[in-house]
Scaffold this motif. Sequence first.
Motif, PDB file in Angstrom:
ATOM      1  N   UNK A  55       0.812  -1.223   0.000  1.00 60.24           N
ATOM      2  CA  UNK A  55       0.000   0.000   0.000  1.00 60.24           C
ATOM      3  C   UNK A  55       0.843   1.270   0.000  1.00 60.24           C
ATOM      4  N   UNK A  56       2.168   1.149   0.329  1.00 62.71           N
ATOM      5  CA  UNK A  56       3.002   2.335   0.246  1.00 62.71           C
ATOM      6  C   UNK A  56       4.244   2.264   1.107  1.00 62.71           C
ATOM      7  N   UNK A  57       5.379   2.661   0.530  1.00 58.11           N
ATOM      8  CA  UNK A  57       6.658   2.716   1.235  1.00 58.11           C
ATOM      9  C   UNK A  57       7.514   3.761   0.537  1.00 58.11           C
ATOM     10  N   UNK A  58       8.518   4.281   1.241  1.00 62.53           N
ATOM     11  CA  UNK A  58       9.496   5.194   0.635  1.00 62.53           C
ATOM     12  C   UNK A  58      10.892   4.701   0.969  1.00 62.53           C
ATOM     13  N   UNK A  84      -2.179  -4.276  -1.917  1.00 64.06           N
ATOM     14  CA  UNK A  84      -2.342  -3.378  -0.781  1.00 64.06           C
ATOM     15  C   UNK A  84      -1.871  -3.999   0.529  1.00 64.06           C
ATOM     16  N   UNK A  85      -1.003  -5.001   0.454  1.00 68.92           N
ATOM     17  CA  UNK A  85      -0.482  -5.618   1.664  1.00 68.92           C
ATOM     18  C   UNK A  85       0.463  -4.668   2.378  1.00 68.92           C
ATOM     19  N   UNK A  86       0.752  -4.924   3.663  1.00 72.12           N
ATOM     20  CA  UNK A  86       1.687  -4.055   4.379  1.00 72.12           C
ATOM     21  C   UNK A  86       3.073  -4.090   3.744  1.00 72.12           C
ATOM     22  N   UNK A  87       3.775  -2.969   3.775  1.00 69.49           N
ATOM     23  CA  UNK A  87       5.128  -2.921   3.194  1.00 69.49           C
ATOM     24  C   UNK A  87       6.103  -3.778   3.998  1.00 69.49           C
ATOM     25  N   UNK A  88       7.176  -4.211   3.306  1.00 69.10           N
ATOM     26  CA  UNK A  88       8.162  -5.079   3.946  1.00 69.10           C
ATOM     27  C   UNK A  88       9.488  -4.952   3.208  1.00 69.10           C
ATOM     28  N   UNK A  89      10.593  -5.135   3.936  1.00 66.31           N
ATOM     29  CA  UNK A  89      11.914  -5.164   3.316  1.00 66.31           C
ATOM     30  C   UNK A  89      12.622  -6.459   3.710  1.00 66.31           C
ATOM     31  N   UNK A  90      13.230  -7.127   2.711  1.00 64.65           N
ATOM     32  CA  UNK A  90      13.961  -8.377   2.953  1.00 64.65           C
ATOM     33  C   UNK A  90      15.293  -8.342   2.210  1.00 64.65           C
ATOM     34  N   UNK A  91      16.326  -8.801   2.890  1.00 70.95           N
ATOM     35  CA  UNK A  91      17.683  -8.845   2.337  1.00 70.95           C
ATOM     36  C   UNK A  91      18.115 -10.301   2.247  1.00 70.95           C
ATOM     37  N   UNK A  92      18.641 -10.700   1.081  1.00 66.11           N
ATOM     38  CA  UNK A  92      19.040 -12.092   0.854  1.00 66.11           C
ATOM     39  C   UNK A  92      20.524 -12.142   0.480  1.00 66.11           C
ATOM     40  N   UNK A  93      21.385 -12.416   1.469  1.00 61.78           N
ATOM     41  CA  UNK A  93      22.826 -12.455   1.194  1.00 61.78           C
ATOM     42  C   UNK A  93      23.288 -13.766   0.563  1.00 61.78           C
ATOM     43  N   UNK A 121      -3.106  15.896   7.204  1.00 58.57           N
ATOM     44  CA  UNK A 121      -4.535  16.196   7.059  1.00 58.57           C
ATOM     45  C   UNK A 121      -5.400  15.268   7.914  1.00 58.57           C
ATOM     46  N   UNK A 122      -4.885  14.990   9.121  1.00 61.21           N
ATOM     47  CA  UNK A 122      -5.638  14.179  10.069  1.00 61.21           C
ATOM     48  C   UNK A 122      -5.557  12.686   9.836  1.00 61.21           C
ATOM     49  N   UNK A 123      -4.794  12.245   8.821  1.00 60.34           N
ATOM     50  CA  UNK A 123      -4.684  10.824   8.487  1.00 60.34           C
ATOM     51  C   UNK A 123      -3.259  10.327   8.713  1.00 60.34           C
ATOM     52  N   UNK A 124      -3.101   9.039   9.099  1.00 58.91           N
ATOM     53  CA  UNK A 124      -1.748   8.485   9.244  1.00 58.91           C
ATOM     54  C   UNK A 124      -0.986   8.565   7.926  1.00 58.91           C
ATOM     55  N   UNK A 125       0.324   8.674   8.014  1.00 53.81           N
ATOM     56  CA  UNK A 125       1.171   8.733   6.822  1.00 53.81           C
ATOM     57  C   UNK A 125       1.045   7.435   6.016  1.00 53.81           C
ATOM     58  N   UNK A 126       0.765   7.545   4.754  1.00 58.27           N
ATOM     59  CA  UNK A 126       0.655   6.364   3.895  1.00 58.27           C
ATOM     60  C   UNK A 126       2.015   5.733   3.634  1.00 58.27           C
ATOM     61  N   UNK A 127       3.038   6.567   3.450  1.00 59.23           N
ATOM     62  CA  UNK A 127       4.356   6.078   3.036  1.00 59.23           C
ATOM     63  C   UNK A 127       5.329   5.900   4.201  1.00 59.23           C
ATOM     64  N   UNK A 128       4.798   5.919   5.436  1.00 56.81           N
ATOM     65  CA  UNK A 128       5.626   5.643   6.595  1.00 56.81           C
ATOM     66  C   UNK A 128       6.398   6.849   7.086  1.00 56.81           C
ATOM     67  N   UNK A 129       7.240   6.606   8.065  1.00 52.94           N
ATOM     68  CA  UNK A 129       8.039   7.678   8.659  1.00 52.94           C
ATOM     69  C   UNK A 129       9.030   8.235   7.651  1.00 52.94           C
ATOM     70  N   UNK A 130       9.440   9.491   7.812  1.00 53.44           N
ATOM     71  CA  UNK A 130      10.458  10.046   6.909  1.00 53.44           C
ATOM     72  C   UNK A 130      11.709   9.162   6.881  1.00 53.44           C
ATOM     73  N   UNK A 131      12.244   8.959   5.693  1.00 58.27           N
ATOM     74  CA  UNK A 131      13.440   8.130   5.529  1.00 58.27           C
ATOM     75  C   UNK A 131      14.630   8.850   6.149  1.00 58.27           C
ATOM     76  N   UNK A 132      15.433   8.107   6.911  1.00 57.84           N
ATOM     77  CA  UNK A 132      16.586   8.696   7.623  1.00 57.84           C
ATOM     78  C   UNK A 132      17.757   8.914   6.675  1.00 57.84           C
ATOM     79  N   UNK A 133      17.553   9.771   5.691  1.00 58.56           N
ATOM     80  CA  UNK A 133      18.584  10.080   4.697  1.00 58.56           C
ATOM     81  C   UNK A 133      18.778  11.580   4.647  1.00 58.56           C
ATOM     82  N   UNK A 134      20.029  11.992   4.434  1.00 56.86           N
ATOM     83  CA  UNK A 134      20.325  13.419   4.299  1.00 56.86           C
ATOM     84  C   UNK A 134      19.947  13.946   2.912  1.00 56.86           C
TER      85      UNK A 134
END
Length: 310
Positions: A98-101, A126-135, A279-292
């Motif tokens: 449903x949304x990620x950044x 529209x499933x919840x976002x997820x991140x997976x790393x495969x080394x 606008x009164x709604x939770x963020x669709x794309x999640x918390x701000x990305x911790x990038x400069x």
Amino acid sequence: MSESKNLQRFPTRIADVGGIPIHRAIPQAALRKVGAWCFLDHAGPAEPPPPGMQVGPHPHIGLQTFTWMIEGEVLHRDSLGSEQIIRPGQVNLMTAGRGIAHSEEAQTLGVHAAQLWIALPDSHRNIPPRFQHYPDLPKTLIGDFAVTVLAGEALGLKAPAEVHSPLMGVDLLASDTPSPARASMPLREDFEHAVMSMSGEVRVEGEILPSENLIYLPAGTKSVNLECSPGSRLIIIGGEPMDEAILLWWNFVARTTEEMKEAQTQWEAEAASADDTINGQPRRFGKPVASALKSLHSPSLQGVSLRASK
């Protein structure tokens, strides 16, 4: 070449992503997707000026991003709080749902990779976002090639990447011997496939495949014959033809133009604010990305006519 095989050649187009030249093979007017694979970039090999490839925070919906790293290192950060450096021989899989950044920041100047997107089926888009790393990925040999199974199943091996459509992806590296490397790669007849050269001289069914081209193999193809110069590399992707009509624009996969406009509006509002609600709604794309790096802004949809593809 066997008369039963129907090879179709598609030229790629040159683009730039974060300072890295890329060959964009999918999508294009005559080839919108291969199975659920709806995007394929061949990035590099390139060594741009410092600081190398830098792509600021940007959003995705309705897809999975799939990165196969060949050379270099890139730091992935996302709105789930993930921070992961991807190194050669590894895969990053980010499910937008449903949304990620996320942002992408090269840790080395030189980068060589394949960047792909997988369109999520309607049942999963529209499933919840997820991140997976495969080394660690399954490996085997076929003919004169070392094979890494990137996604799905091939040659009796199954990749760990969690996908939601019947598909496959393999990387083939020709042996470093004086004579050409040869192999016949078996294919699932119910899948359509595409072959892309990543380096070296690659021949598919006797035809030279330059880096500026992709070869498409329709469903019904049982195998493909490969011949490459020593050390050459190619990838093969495939999947069950996806009969769902999708729209692809900027970084979004959706079903209607209205969905695109809604996602665009939400992203622009969230990119301009660090508040927990917009606008009164939770963020669709999640918390701000911790990038400069600065967040990317979407192009305008005004006057754009989006064409659904099957």
